[in-house]
Design a protein around this motif. Structure first.
Motif, PDB file in Angstrom:
ATOM      1  N   SER A 187      -2.545  -9.615   4.419  1.00  9.82           N
ATOM      2  CA  SER A 187      -2.245  -8.826   5.579  1.00  9.82           C
ATOM      3  C   SER A 187      -3.162  -8.014   6.176  1.00  9.82           C
ATOM      4  O   SER A 187      -4.262  -7.625   6.290  1.00  9.82           O
ATOM      5  CB  SER A 187      -1.508  -7.938   4.098  1.00  9.82           C
ATOM      6  N   HIS A 209       2.391  -7.288   8.532  1.00  9.81           N
ATOM      7  CA  HIS A 209       2.201  -8.367   8.186  1.00  9.81           C
ATOM      8  C   HIS A 209       1.575  -8.858   6.624  1.00  9.81           C
ATOM      9  O   HIS A 209       0.285  -8.831   6.153  1.00  9.81           O
ATOM     10  CB  HIS A 209       1.919  -9.739   9.170  1.00  9.81           C
ATOM     11  N   GLN A 211       0.936 -11.994   3.957  1.00 13.22           N
ATOM     12  CA  GLN A 211       1.086 -13.520   3.317  1.00 13.22           C
ATOM     13  C   GLN A 211       0.302 -13.865   1.717  1.00 13.22           C
ATOM     14  O   GLN A 211      -0.506 -13.288   1.830  1.00 13.22           O
ATOM     15  CB  GLN A 211       0.993 -14.464   4.198  1.00 13.22           C
ATOM     16  N   THR A 229       5.004 -16.558  -0.183  1.00 10.29           N
ATOM     17  CA  THR A 229       6.112 -15.484   0.941  1.00 10.29           C
ATOM     18  C   THR A 229       5.094 -15.289   2.590  1.00 10.29           C
ATOM     19  O   THR A 229       3.885 -15.046   2.741  1.00 10.29           O
ATOM     20  CB  THR A 229       5.993 -14.181  -0.343  1.00 10.29           C
ATOM     21  N   ASN A 230       5.665 -15.115   3.519  1.00  5.29           N
ATOM     22  CA  ASN A 230       5.120 -14.404   4.530  1.00  5.29           C
ATOM     23  C   ASN A 230       5.961 -13.385   4.909  1.00  5.29           C
ATOM     24  O   ASN A 230       7.276 -13.376   5.519  1.00  5.29           O
ATOM     25  CB  ASN A 230       5.322 -15.778   5.229  1.00  5.29           C
ATOM     26  N   GLN A 257      11.507 -12.133   6.559  1.00  8.17           N
ATOM     27  CA  GLN A 257      10.845 -12.748   5.002  1.00  8.17           C
ATOM     28  C   GLN A 257      11.126 -14.241   5.516  1.00  8.17           C
ATOM     29  O   GLN A 257      12.155 -14.345   5.201  1.00  8.17           O
ATOM     30  CB  GLN A 257      11.619 -11.906   4.155  1.00  8.17           C
TER      31      GLN A 257
END
Length: 763
Positions: A187, A209, A211, A229-230, A257
């Motif tokens: 992140s 951000h 992920q 997830t992103n 997302q």
């Protein structure tokens, strides 16, 4: 409608005129910041006041606390505040299932309203999607327990989570953070404040951000990680202060997302789908097996949600006027198979938008009376296109549009009737209108296709509150209150027949009694806040399958199926025994039980025939209502001696949640009894399906930080952390499809043990 709008306008005008006629802020108003710098300031009653003088059960967490505990999302509040459960929705984007004091909402369908109001910068979020917030740019979070209908409106029958993000500063400053961790987590979170025009215009820019690869394992793909997830969250705020008595704050942001929406399997032998599913997914352990999946690589989830909020404040001396205007929209597109290895797959494509406007006036009249009054408007619309395929058959198509509109007027007052004694109270009148229209196409069964007419209904509700508090001295307050909460009625967005898609359900209500004390002891080194509560919960909205006379097929409908009695106790404790050490503890006890939960439900006995039985669910547990929630957290800061100008900070926390159920669904073990029961008999349901029960959770989180003081205004931080140190695994949401028989079951898994490190800079 015209007369109603005139009445609400008149209410606001009256409150404004009362404030304009009042004198300047009275000498008797408690000093909040200047004279009491150690006070924790909350806005639980839409006015800034010390938490210790607020006659509401509220837990307040500051941004520094969340940072020290390496908290990431709103879900980390679970257990930290008494009688609060927050889990990830699993089947929706950034969705949260939130329960407070045994009253829960656990659904991502946008035709249903949450039971807990999540407010971001004063704006109510109208659906559960988008509620799982990132904690980085948070100034404070307040968890208000119990109905908050007077000031926060409908759909707050369980409580409110009030989130305030940081405001732009009139100096160049900011904070940056990088994080790496287990399961491919990375992140980058950044906030920068810029003085555009000194003391007149300030700007804040933020970008976050995150992920990860996910912590599920795909058994069909060599055990590769699934569930990744992103997430992106970015935007800007402008704070305009042209004079000492006016300010305007505008925030534009967007949440993005992309995620892999896999779910674990809870399917057991005897379920209708069990024989067709891969054996590795059947009869798994509820605590470990749900981390294993077999899912197509073509699954996907996409969520986009831009929004804008404008808050304006005008201080006229004797009255403060506030306007909060907000617009938010979202699109979600999710392809998912619900833990069924592709046997039941859906593509849900949704759009949603909401607009809200609140106007408030607040002020004092004389030395002993203060008030907040205002009007509120909310409007939303959503559209769902869903394609559903079962066992590879041609997909059925559902198209549903829902509309919601709400008007409200409210007032809340404090009146010091005697020295040290205040009476508080007020009320809110709400008018709701909802509409729904559904069309359904089934290529395999054309007779089941339909296009239902647009249906509408309205509801009106007055939600009052009254309380009294007594402060015998500056360190103790005793209070008691009664309030009423209201959750709007509506229409079932899952209805797949004309009957179920046009049948309205009525509102829920709760009458809540609360008594408590707030105290500061030992020269304010010890704070002890206690509350006891009793709630009478009526008209509980429940989805169920019912038999309807004259209609051949069972109907999935939402009905007001039950009532409940809920009682409990809560404690919030903070201890600062020595310099550098802060210990916080929370304890919650909830005793929740249904009353009169009796429904008629079909019981399948063959391929084409069915019989109906009456079931009494009064003995089952309410969902997301653990009897005990408890936590203790210690934070200790040690200055490092020598040439290095730095502090060493340790943080350790323990959270406990006793077991709780996650869905109302009868234990299949009573299936033979239900079939053999004579017509007209009532079948007692002693418990929910055992696989829907979350085991007791013991969660330990630890972190250690070195904070370097680079100069008077700049700090660098290096943090190492472990979340869920004991690797306590299990389900956080669980669901079974249908009943008698169960088709199959699925679940989301709790985050396992996670290691990580953070590098931060604050200037």
């Amino acid at each position: 409608m015209h007369s109603r709008r005139k009445a609400l306008t008149a209410l606001l005008a009256t409150s404004m005129m009362a404030g304009l006629a009042a004198p300047a802020w009275a000498q008797g108003e408690p000093a909040i910041s200047a004279d009491d710098p150690g006070a924790i300031i909350v806005t639980a009653r839409r006015r800034a006041e010390s938490i210790q003088t607020t006659p509401v059960a509220v837990t307040a967490l500051q941004g520094a606390q969340l940072e020290g505990a390496a908290a990431l999302t709103i879900g980390d509040l679970q257990g930290a505040a008494p009688n609060v459960v927050i889990t990830s929705g699993g089947t929706g984007a950034a969705a949260a299932n939130i329960s407070i004091r045994g009253i829960a909402f656990a659904d991502i369908e946008k035709s249903f309203d949450p039971a807990v109001g999540v407010n971001i910068d004063g704006v109510y979020i109208g659906t559960s999607t988008g509620q799982m917030l990132d904690f980085f740019d948070i100034d404070s979070i307040e968890v208000l327990r119990g109905p908050q209908g007077t000031l926060f409106g409908r759909n707050t029958i369980a409580g409110v989570i009030n989130v305030k993000r940081s405001r732009p500063k009139n100096e160049f400053s900011g904070k940056l953070e990088l994080e790496v961790g287990s399961y491919g987590r990375f992140s980058s979170r950044n906030v920068v404040h810029v003085p555009v025009v000194r003391d007149i215009l300030a700007a804040k820019f933020f970008y976050m951000h995150t992920q990860s690869n996910g912590y599920y394992r795909d058994l069909a793909d060599g055990g590769k990680h699934r569930g990744g997830t992103n997430n992106e969250n970015f935007g800007a705020s402008l704070l305009f202060t042209p004079s000492s008595n006016f300010e305007a704050l505008i925030t534009v942001d967007k949440q993005v997302q992309d995620f892999d929406p896999v779910l674990g399997s809870l399917t057991k032998t005897g379920d209708a789908f069990a024989g067709a599913m891969p054996p590795a997914l059947v009869d798994q352990s509820n605590t470990r097996g749900i981390y294993n999946v077999i899912a197509s690589k073509s699954l996907y989830g996409k969520y986009r949600s831009p929004g804008v909020t404008a808050e304006m404040n005008l201080d006229l001396g004797g009255i403060k006027l506030t306007s909060v205007t907000a617009y938010r929209e979202s699109t979600d597109d999710i392809m998912q198979d619900y833990g069924s290895a592709g046997l039941y797959a859906t593509n849900r494509d949704q759009t949603y938008h909401q607009f809200s406007q609140e106007l408030r006036a607040s002020g004092r009249i004389g030395d002993s009376f203060d008030y907040v009054a205002g009007v509120y408007y909310f409007k939303s619309r959503y559209h769902l296109d869903q394609a559903t395929s079962v066992f590879g058959a041609a997909p059925t198509l559902q198209s549903t549009t829902g509309w919601s509109e709400s008007y409200a007027g409210f007032i809340d007052v404090n009146w010091e009737v005697l020295p040290k004694v205040r009476i508080s109270g007020g009320g809110r009148y709400t008018h709701d209108k909802k509409s729904l229209q559904t069309a359904f196409t089934d290529p395999g069964n054309p007779s089941a296709s339909f296009a239902a007419p647009r249906v509408s209904d309205t509801w009106n509700k007055f939600t009052p509150k009254i309380g009294i508090d007594y402060r015998p001295n500056q360190n103790l307050m005793l209070y008691a209150s009664w309030s009423r909460g209201y959750r709007s009625g509506g229409f079932n967005g899952r209805g797949l027949t004309v009957y179920s898609a046009t049948l309205p359900y009525e509102p829920e209500t709760v009458d809540a009694w609360e008594a408590g004390l707030k105290s500061e002891l030992w020269d304010r080194k010890l704070t002890v806040n206690l509350a006891a509560f009793y709630s009478d919960y009526k008209g509980i909205q429940q989805t169920g399958t019912v038999a309807v006379p004259g209609i051949a097929l069972p109907q999935t409908v939402v009905i007001n199926a039950a009532a409940a009695k809920i009682k409990g106790f809560e404690a919030d404790v903070t201890l600062r025994p020595v310099d550098g050490l802060t210990v916080r503890g929370a304890f919650g006890y909830t005793d929740a039980s249904f009353r009169g939960f009796i429904v008629d439900q079909p019981v399948a006995t063959g391929a084409t025939t069915s019989i109906s039985r009456t079931f009494d669910f009064s003995g089952v547990d309410m969902i997301y209502a653990p009897k005990i929630t408890a936590s203790i957290n210690a934070e200790y800061t040690v200055p490092l001696e020598g040439k290095l100008d730095a502090d060493l900070k340790f943080n350790a926390g323990y959270r406990y949640l006793s077991r709780y159920d996650q869905q109302i669904s009868a234990d299949p073990a009573i299936y033979p009894t239900a079939i053999s029961a004579p017509a007209g008999a009532t079948v007692d349901v002693p418990r929910n399906d055992p696989r829907l029960r979350s085991d007791a959770q013991n969660l330990i989180d630890i972190s250690a930080s070195v904070i370097f003081k680079l100069n008077d205004s700049t700090r660098a931080r290096v943090t190492g952390f472990v979340r869920n140190l004991l690797n306590d695994r299990g389900s956080q949401t669980a669901f079974t499809a249908s009943a008698f028989p169960v088709y199959w079951g699925f679940a989301t898994a709790r985050e396992p043990r996670v290691f990580g490190a953070q590098l931060g800079l604050e200037f």
